[in-house]
Design an enzyme around this catalytic site. Sequence first.
Site, PDB file in Angstrom:
ATOM      1  N   SER A  70     -58.366  54.191 -13.671  1.00 45.65           N
ATOM      2  CA  SER A  70     -56.952  54.456 -13.373  1.00 45.65           C
ATOM      3  C   SER A  70     -56.349  55.286 -14.495  1.00 45.65           C
ATOM      4  CB  SER A  70     -56.208  53.122 -13.234  1.00 45.65           C
ATOM      5  OG  SER A  70     -54.823  53.303 -13.502  1.00 45.65           O
TER       6      SER A  70
ATOM      7  N   HIS B 196     -59.138  56.121  -9.738  1.00 45.81           N
ATOM      8  CA  HIS B 196     -58.216  55.171  -9.094  1.00 45.81           C
ATOM      9  C   HIS B 196     -56.798  55.741  -9.193  1.00 45.81           C
ATOM     10  CE1 HIS B 196     -56.928  51.022  -7.980  1.00 45.81           C
ATOM     11  NE2 HIS B 196     -55.940  51.214  -8.847  1.00 45.81           N
TER      12      HIS B 196
ATOM     13  N   ASP C 130     -53.001  55.205  -8.654  1.00 45.91           N
ATOM     14  CA  ASP C 130     -51.949  54.196  -8.453  1.00 45.91           C
ATOM     15  C   ASP C 130     -50.672  54.884  -8.025  1.00 45.91           C
ATOM     16  OD1 ASP C 130     -53.102  51.616  -9.286  1.00 45.91           O
ATOM     17  OD2 ASP C 130     -53.332  52.598 -11.239  1.00 45.91           O
TER      18      ASP C 130
ATOM     19  N   MET D 180     -46.654  54.306  -6.615  1.00 49.98           N
ATOM     20  CA  MET D 180     -45.567  53.321  -6.521  1.00 49.98           C
ATOM     21  C   MET D 180     -44.308  53.990  -6.006  1.00 49.98           C
ATOM     22  SD  MET D 180     -46.478  51.556 -10.147  1.00 49.98           S
ATOM     23  CE  MET D 180     -46.835  53.090 -10.962  1.00 49.98           C
TER      24      MET D 180
ATOM     25  N   HIS E 102     -54.555  53.378  -4.498  1.00 50.26           N
ATOM     26  CA  HIS E 102     -53.936  52.042  -4.499  1.00 50.26           C
ATOM     27  C   HIS E 102     -52.432  52.211  -4.311  1.00 50.26           C
ATOM     28  CE1 HIS E 102     -53.026  48.165  -7.032  1.00 50.26           C
ATOM     29  NE2 HIS E 102     -52.692  48.032  -5.759  1.00 50.26           N
TER      30      HIS E 102
ATOM     31  N   MET F 177     -48.851  50.804  -4.085  1.00 53.38           N
ATOM     32  CA  MET F 177     -47.947  49.684  -4.375  1.00 53.38           C
ATOM     33  C   MET F 177     -46.589  50.106  -3.834  1.00 53.38           C
ATOM     34  SD  MET F 177     -49.494  48.903  -8.136  1.00 53.38           S
ATOM     35  CE  MET F 177     -50.090  50.575  -8.334  1.00 53.38           C
TER      36      MET F 177
ATOM     37  N   MET G   3     -55.700  41.649  -7.771  1.00 55.20           N
ATOM     38  CA  MET G   3     -54.944  42.167  -8.920  1.00 55.20           C
ATOM     39  C   MET G   3     -54.839  41.083  -9.991  1.00 55.20           C
ATOM     40  SD  MET G   3     -52.116  44.804  -7.737  1.00 55.20           S
ATOM     41  CE  MET G   3     -52.157  45.364  -9.437  1.00 55.20           C
TER      42      MET G   3
ATOM     43  N   GLY H 182     -47.510  47.503 -11.089  1.00 60.47           N
ATOM     44  CA  GLY H 182     -46.413  48.303 -11.654  1.00 60.47           C
ATOM     45  C   GLY H 182     -46.763  49.071 -12.911  1.00 60.47           C
TER      46      GLY H 182
ATOM     47  N   GLY I  91     -49.662  50.026 -16.254  1.00 59.43           N
ATOM     48  CA  GLY I  91     -50.949  49.934 -16.918  1.00 59.43           C
ATOM     49  C   GLY I  91     -50.760  49.231 -18.260  1.00 59.43           C
ATOM     50  N   GLY I  92     -51.863  48.770 -18.842  1.00 58.70           N
ATOM     51  CA  GLY I  92     -51.809  48.227 -20.193  1.00 58.70           C
ATOM     52  C   GLY I  92     -51.341  46.784 -20.304  1.00 58.70           C
TER      53      GLY I  92
ATOM     54  N   ASP J  95     -58.533  44.585 -10.449  1.00 62.27           N
ATOM     55  CA  ASP J  95     -57.685  45.630 -11.062  1.00 62.27           C
ATOM     56  C   ASP J  95     -56.631  44.984 -11.954  1.00 62.27           C
ATOM     57  OD1 ASP J  95     -56.187  47.914 -11.592  1.00 62.27           O
ATOM     58  OD2 ASP J  95     -55.376  48.100  -9.560  1.00 62.27           O
ATOM     59  N   GLY J  96     -56.650  45.359 -13.226  1.00 65.15           N
ATOM     60  CA  GLY J  96     -55.595  44.938 -14.140  1.00 65.15           C
ATOM     61  C   GLY J  96     -56.120  44.272 -15.389  1.00 65.15           C
ATOM     62  N   GLY J  97     -55.905  44.913 -16.517  1.00 65.14           N
ATOM     63  CA  GLY J  97     -56.277  44.306 -17.800  1.00 65.14           C
ATOM     64  C   GLY J  97     -57.776  44.192 -18.020  1.00 65.14           C
TER      65      GLY J  97
ATOM     66  N   GLY K 258     -58.065  50.951 -16.628  1.00 64.59           N
ATOM     67  CA  GLY K 258     -57.144  52.036 -16.927  1.00 64.59           C
ATOM     68  C   GLY K 258     -57.056  52.289 -18.415  1.00 64.59           C
ATOM     69  N   SER K 259     -56.148  51.575 -19.074  1.00 62.65           N
ATOM     70  CA  SER K 259     -55.858  51.870 -20.480  1.00 62.65           C
ATOM     71  C   SER K 259     -57.062  51.661 -21.393  1.00 62.65           C
ATOM     72  CB  SER K 259     -54.677  51.018 -20.951  1.00 62.65           C
ATOM     73  OG  SER K 259     -54.886  49.677 -20.631  1.00 62.65           O
TER      74      SER K 259
HETATM   75  C1  DX5 Z   1     -51.268  48.195 -12.089  1.00 61.57           C
HETATM   76  C2  DX5 Z   1     -52.235  49.182 -11.534  1.00 61.57           C
HETATM   77  C3  DX5 Z   1     -53.559  49.178 -12.266  1.00 61.57           C
HETATM   78  C4  DX5 Z   1     -53.455  49.579 -13.703  1.00 61.57           C
HETATM   79  C5  DX5 Z   1     -54.738  49.324 -14.430  1.00 61.57           C
HETATM   80  O1  DX5 Z   1     -50.067  48.302 -11.411  1.00 61.57           O
HETATM   81  O2  DX5 Z   1     -52.506  48.903 -10.186  1.00 61.57           O
HETATM   82  O3  DX5 Z   1     -54.488  50.007 -11.569  1.00 61.57           O
HETATM   83  O4  DX5 Z   1     -53.114  50.923 -13.856  1.00 61.57           O
HETATM   84  O5  DX5 Z   1     -54.549  49.638 -15.779  1.00 61.57           O
HETATM   85  P1  DX5 Z   1     -55.042  48.655 -16.942  1.00 61.57           P
HETATM   86  O6  DX5 Z   1     -56.533  48.652 -16.879  1.00 61.57           O
HETATM   87  O7  DX5 Z   1     -54.483  49.277 -18.172  1.00 61.57           O
HETATM   88  O8  DX5 Z   1     -54.454  47.295 -16.654  1.00 61.57           O
HETATM   89 ZN    ZN Z   2     -54.275  49.942  -9.267  1.00 60.82          ZN
END
Ligand code: DX5
Ligand code: ZN
Length: 208
Positions: free
Chosen positions: A6, A30, A32, A34, A63, A65, A133, A138, A140-141, A169-171, A189-190
Amino acid sequence: MKIAVSYLKSKNSLAQTIKEIDQTSADYIHVDLMDGLFVPEKNIDLKNLTTVLKNHQKPLDIHLMVENPLLYIDSLRLLSPDYITFQIEIANVSACINKIKEHQIKVGLALKPSTNITSVLPYLNQIDSILVMSVEPGKGGQQFNESVIPKITELRKLQEKYPFTIHIDGGINEESIKKIPQVDLVVSGSFVCMADNYEKQIERLRCK
Ligand code: DX5
Ligand code: ZN
């Protein structure tokens, strides 16, 4: 295990980030998106997205959201994504599944950390993947939420009966990935895009 990267949180520009992801061994980009309604953040600008993703090489894992995916699916299909995943918490789930399938794109359902597995049960015959999730949608990071781990275990049992894949997905980083049971795809992502060497980070995830 496949890896999707991401680009939501990166220390480089968007164009540079996508270029760098393309040079790694990642399986997907990926994307994202929103709408400022389902989540407070808004980044859905389809014209800009088309420009940004003009020269990408990797397959796309989109993805959404957003409150109403139907507003975007027709435009997004022009990007030829492999997956379009949307949040199960929205109102018109069946209509969105049908619309995505109409375009021969794989359909994913995403669950917020507080959403129970029971909500996806009626759709297991129709979908290709479930995205668990492990952060609030919402940003990243954020930090990995361990409370979602039992959902993965439950989904693995359901995989004996239904042919969907499990995505998370997430963290996700080299520490949190060790805590989760086997999944088919991780989104990171991050951990990747805030580092200097993307490929090195991806290799760290692969040796889980
Ligand atoms: C959160 C996103 C994730 C996010 C992942 O809203 O759906 O895809 O960007 O980033 P990290 O890996 O930094 O949590
Ligand atoms: Zn995502």
